[in-house]
Design an enzyme around this catalytic site. Structure first.
Site, mmCIF file in Angstrom:
data_model
loop_
_atom_site.group_PDB
_atom_site.id
_atom_site.type_symbol
_atom_site.label_atom_id
_atom_site.label_comp_id
_atom_site.label_asym_id
_atom_site.label_seq_id
_atom_site.Cartn_x
_atom_site.Cartn_y
_atom_site.Cartn_z
ATOM 1 N N ARG A 159 77.832 37.531 59.703
ATOM 2 C CA ARG A 159 76.579 36.858 59.390
ATOM 3 C C ARG A 159 76.033 36.285 60.693
ATOM 4 O O ARG A 159 76.807 35.837 61.549
ATOM 5 C CB ARG A 159 76.780 35.713 58.381
ATOM 6 C CG ARG A 159 76.950 36.163 56.942
ATOM 7 C CD ARG A 159 75.650 36.721 56.338
ATOM 8 N NE ARG A 159 75.798 37.135 54.942
ATOM 9 C CZ ARG A 159 76.088 38.375 54.557
ATOM 10 N NH1 ARG A 159 76.264 39.332 55.449
ATOM 11 N NH2 ARG A 159 76.180 38.670 53.272
ATOM 12 N N GLU B 169 67.335 36.118 60.783
ATOM 13 C CA GLU B 169 66.917 37.502 60.516
ATOM 14 C C GLU B 169 65.962 37.636 59.338
ATOM 15 O O GLU B 169 65.230 38.619 59.239
ATOM 16 C CB GLU B 169 68.146 38.389 60.258
ATOM 17 C CG GLU B 169 68.842 38.113 58.935
ATOM 18 C CD GLU B 169 70.084 38.983 58.716
ATOM 19 O OE1 GLU B 169 70.853 39.170 59.669
ATOM 20 O OE2 GLU B 169 70.270 39.449 57.585
ATOM 21 N N HIS C 69 70.822 44.607 60.024
ATOM 22 C CA HIS C 69 71.682 44.441 58.834
ATOM 23 C C HIS C 69 71.854 45.772 58.098
ATOM 24 O O HIS C 69 71.581 45.893 56.904
ATOM 25 C CB HIS C 69 71.093 43.368 57.906
ATOM 26 C CG HIS C 69 72.153 42.630 57.160
ATOM 27 N ND1 HIS C 69 72.196 41.258 57.063
ATOM 28 C CD2 HIS C 69 73.258 43.072 56.495
ATOM 29 C CE1 HIS C 69 73.253 40.891 56.348
ATOM 30 N NE2 HIS C 69 73.906 41.983 55.995
HETATM 31 P P1 NAI Z 1 86.934 39.180 52.897
HETATM 32 O O1 NAI Z 1 86.724 38.018 51.990
HETATM 33 O O2 NAI Z 1 87.774 40.317 52.440
HETATM 34 O O3 NAI Z 1 87.534 38.663 54.285
HETATM 35 C C1 NAI Z 1 87.074 37.515 54.940
HETATM 36 C C2 NAI Z 1 88.220 36.993 55.807
HETATM 37 O O4 NAI Z 1 87.725 35.871 56.551
HETATM 38 C C3 NAI Z 1 89.425 36.508 54.989
HETATM 39 O O5 NAI Z 1 90.608 37.049 55.495
HETATM 40 C C4 NAI Z 1 89.382 35.001 55.166
HETATM 41 O O6 NAI Z 1 90.675 34.408 55.156
HETATM 42 C C5 NAI Z 1 88.739 34.888 56.546
HETATM 43 N N1 NAI Z 1 88.234 33.540 56.782
HETATM 44 C C6 NAI Z 1 87.723 32.659 55.903
HETATM 45 N N2 NAI Z 1 87.429 31.490 56.517
HETATM 46 C C7 NAI Z 1 87.782 31.659 57.825
HETATM 47 C C8 NAI Z 1 87.740 30.806 58.961
HETATM 48 N N3 NAI Z 1 87.302 29.546 58.879
HETATM 49 N N4 NAI Z 1 88.186 31.302 60.135
HETATM 50 C C9 NAI Z 1 88.665 32.573 60.223
HETATM 51 N N5 NAI Z 1 88.737 33.418 59.174
HETATM 52 C C10 NAI Z 1 88.290 32.958 57.995
HETATM 53 O O7 NAI Z 1 85.465 39.648 53.296
HETATM 54 P P2 NAI Z 1 85.004 41.086 53.816
HETATM 55 O O8 NAI Z 1 84.686 41.953 52.664
HETATM 56 O O9 NAI Z 1 85.953 41.578 54.856
HETATM 57 O O10 NAI Z 1 83.604 40.707 54.508
HETATM 58 C C11 NAI Z 1 83.534 39.838 55.624
HETATM 59 C C12 NAI Z 1 82.090 39.408 55.840
HETATM 60 O O11 NAI Z 1 81.325 40.543 56.259
HETATM 61 C C13 NAI Z 1 81.367 38.933 54.555
HETATM 62 O O12 NAI Z 1 81.603 37.554 54.318
HETATM 63 C C14 NAI Z 1 79.917 39.186 54.859
HETATM 64 O O13 NAI Z 1 79.352 38.021 55.438
HETATM 65 C C15 NAI Z 1 79.969 40.300 55.929
HETATM 66 N N6 NAI Z 1 79.379 41.555 55.450
HETATM 67 C C16 NAI Z 1 78.372 42.129 56.195
HETATM 68 C C17 NAI Z 1 77.786 43.308 55.797
HETATM 69 C C18 NAI Z 1 76.720 43.976 56.612
HETATM 70 O O14 NAI Z 1 76.042 44.901 56.117
HETATM 71 N N7 NAI Z 1 76.519 43.600 57.869
HETATM 72 C C19 NAI Z 1 78.185 43.946 54.529
HETATM 73 C C20 NAI Z 1 79.292 43.316 53.859
HETATM 74 C C21 NAI Z 1 79.846 42.146 54.298
#
Ligand code: NAI
Length: 338
Positions: A242, A271, A303
């Site tokens: 993000r 954005e 994005h």
């Molecule tokens: P996920 O929930 O599987 O993984 C997120 C990870 O971040 C978890 O391992 C969690 O423990 C960790 N985390 C949480 N708080 C944290 C902190 N304070 N410090 C370090 N790590 C922390 O999520 P996923 O599916 O891997 O997606 C990650 C992010 O990618 C989403 O939250 C979303 O914002 C972004 N995203 C972007 C897309 C795009 O098109 N650019 C599409 C899909 C997701």
């Protein structure tokens, strides 16, 4: 009494051609009434949900307290986010209004991780510049010198679904992988021979840093003036998480002073006004975005990381499945609450 599918009216905001195509196809087996609006959901447009039971929204729609109040008055019962992140939703306001929120927790983590690899290749091998040159008949190589990824250290910040795939893809290049996560998956890291390190060390030792954690109060501006100062002078940042994970003003300063090697961004803090929209015939009034676009070592996509046919069809199926669960009284597997 169960409600018939054709009685479920869905107001679908920020609809693009690819959304209409994917949802129209998926809806053949659900038969809901979907009205596609090409404008965003926000305080000015929320009244347009009058008469709709369900609102389907995306990453740059604004779903704050005021919007939720209007949606409630309009008779909305469910907000179906067609994305994983929900940082743009006021969960407390939704709870108070009795409106449920559902989302698509994973549609294709591969789509995002593979795009992040593309961004890394683009910025380290100067592919956008090379493309523009050869298109205009300029076949020179000056200024296009890149770096081997093999042997460099890649840092994955956030080792959830996407971060883990990214780590494994970069290991395929022969990169050393280090990790940071507030909730480490030690078993996976041990199996893969990757290493979790403290955050300060993470910023110091990485040649490539890729952000894959959600945007929360803790992670907002996790890349900031201080962390940028710790980074190697030739380190590259990739952000498909993000925009607000990075303090963009601090990033611009570091780029201007050549204190970091470059950045490839699929997301940007401010954005919402620009991404997904054609501004090519308009004046970009956001000076930070405009400045970012001038750097030869910054590459921006708007994005786009999620945008594969696989992901779009999964998003449509899961979103409509979430709506079906809500109206069938099934357990809401993908409900978001705090
Ligand atoms: P996920 O929930 O599987 O993984 C997120 C990870 O971040 C978890 O391992 C969690 O423990 C960790 N985390 C949480 N708080 C944290 C902190 N304070 N410090 C370090 N790590 C922390 O999520 P996923 O599916 O891997 O997606 C990650 C992010 O990618 C989403 O939250 C979303 O914002 C972004 N995203 C972007 C897309 C795009 O098109 N650019 C599409 C899909 C997701």
């Amino acid at each position: 009494m169960q409600i018939k599918p054709e009685q479920v009216n869905i107001a679908f905001y920020d609809a693009k051609t690819y959304d209409r195509d994917a949802f129209t196809e998926a809806n053949r087996s659900f038969l809901y009434n979907i009205d596609f609006f090409d404008f965003h959901l926000n305080a000015k447009t929320a009244f347009s949900a009058k008469g709709y039971k369900v609102v389907c929204a995306f990453v740059n729609d604004v779903i704050n307290g005021a919007v939720i109040k209007t949606l409630k008055e309009c008779g909305v019962e469910l907000i179906a986010m067609r994305c994983a992140g929900y940082n743009n939703v006021d969960l407390n306001a939704a709870k108070e209004a009795g409106i449920k929120i559902v989302r698509v927790p994973a549609y294709s983590p591969h789509s995002v991780a593979e795009h992040a690899v593309g961004l890394l290749m683009a910025v380290t091998r100067r592919l956008p510049q090379a493309y523009l040159r050869t298109k205009t008949g300029n076949f020179t190589l000056d200024g296009l010198t890149g770096r081997d990824l093999f042997g460099l250290t890649a840092g994955i910040l956030g080792t959830g679904k996407i971060g883990r795939i990214m780590a494994e893809l970069l290991a395929g290049f022969g990169m050393n992988i280090v990790l940071y996560d507030a909730y480490p998956d030690k078993k996976w890291a041990e199996e893969k021979k990757f290493k979790y390190v403290p955050l300060e060390e993470f910023f110091k030792i990485c040649d490539v840093i890729s952000l894959h954690c959600p945007l929360t109060e803790t992670t907002k501006h996790i890349v900031n003036k201080q962390s940028l100062a710790l980074m190697k002078k030739d380190a590259v940042i990739i952000n498909t998480g993000r925009g607000a994970l990075i303090d963009t003003h601090a990033l611009v300063q570091a780029l201007k002073r050549q204190e970091i090697g470059g950045a490839a961004l699929d997301v940007y803090e401010e954005e919402s006004q620009y991404f997904f929209t054609d501004w090519s015939a308009n004046v970009i009034r956001d000076d930070v975005l405009a400045r970012l676009l001038t750097f030869p070592n910054v590459f921006i996509t708007s994005h786009q990381a999620f945008l594969t046919t696989n992901a779009l069809s999964n998003i449509a199926d899961v979103t409509l499945g979430n709506i079906r669960d809500f109206y069938s009284g099934n357990k809401l597997e993908n409900e978001v609450s705090n």
